[in-house]
Design a protein around this motif. Sequence first.
Motif, PDB file in Angstrom:
ATOM      1  N   LYS A 118       0.830  -1.210   0.000  1.00  0.00           N
ATOM      2  CA  LYS A 118       0.000   0.000   0.000  1.00  0.00           C
ATOM      3  C   LYS A 118       0.859   1.252   0.000  1.00  0.00           C
ATOM      4  O   LYS A 118       0.588   2.208  -0.743  1.00  0.00           O
TER       5      LYS A 118
ATOM      6  N   VAL B 189      -5.211  -4.069  -2.863  1.00  0.00           N
ATOM      7  CA  VAL B 189      -4.236  -2.990  -2.988  1.00  0.00           C
ATOM      8  C   VAL B 189      -3.614  -3.006  -4.390  1.00  0.00           C
ATOM      9  O   VAL B 189      -3.497  -1.948  -5.040  1.00  0.00           O
TER      10      VAL B 189
ATOM     11  N   LYS C 184      -3.609  -0.154  -7.328  1.00  0.00           N
ATOM     12  CA  LYS C 184      -2.322   0.534  -7.352  1.00  0.00           C
ATOM     13  C   LYS C 184      -2.027   1.092  -8.739  1.00  0.00           C
ATOM     14  O   LYS C 184      -2.236   0.431  -9.750  1.00  0.00           O
TER      15      LYS C 184
END
Length: 220
Positions: A141, A214, A218
């Motif tokens: 993250k 995540v 991303k």
Amino acid sequence: MKGLLIKDIKLLKNQGKTLIITLFVLGIVWGAMNANPLTIVSYVTVILAIFTVSTISYDEYENCYLFLFTLPVTRKQYTVEKYVFTLLLVVGAWLISMAVGIVIWAVQGMETSLSEVVLGGCLIAPIALLFDSVLIPVRLKFDGERGKLVIPIVAGGVALLVVCIYQILEKIPGNVLGDLVAAANRLGVGELGAIFGVAAVVALIISFLCSMHVMEKKEF
């Protein structure tokens, strides 16, 4: 995914060689100083568990992510590989350090029985996996400079949690605390190891789902 595993294994070979040698030299030194074999097992296993997270930093270096995803590699495959590599590295480090610890136990002729050493060691691998189950999604993250702060922040959080638990235990009446300790003693190390093992599996599943979320969001 096989290519990603080979990449991380070669990274371990190139970057982790000195680390691994240092760890096992320390293990031998500790053994010579009559240290508890479980101290060696826990130290080696946790340090190698942290190395798994450090591979993410190498993947970020000089936009390596952009290169990886131009190859026939999906975000899901990348995430799965990190967890497979984690299992291989942590379990491998645990097995080798357990073997070293048992040898040291035999050489020292410790009063502690072999079964106690083995059962005690069985608590360590699940704890290391629990540690990685927190670190991996958090590290994915937060990248760049923020990512470098992940491990000290998590370590500080664990230390704070331990302090809080200690403060809570101090406020528990003596008879209640005694009952809890007695219940834990009745469970035995084997049962506690099984509980930690199940907790590690559940944590890794939740961690993997979080990491997948995540990686899907991303941007590179």
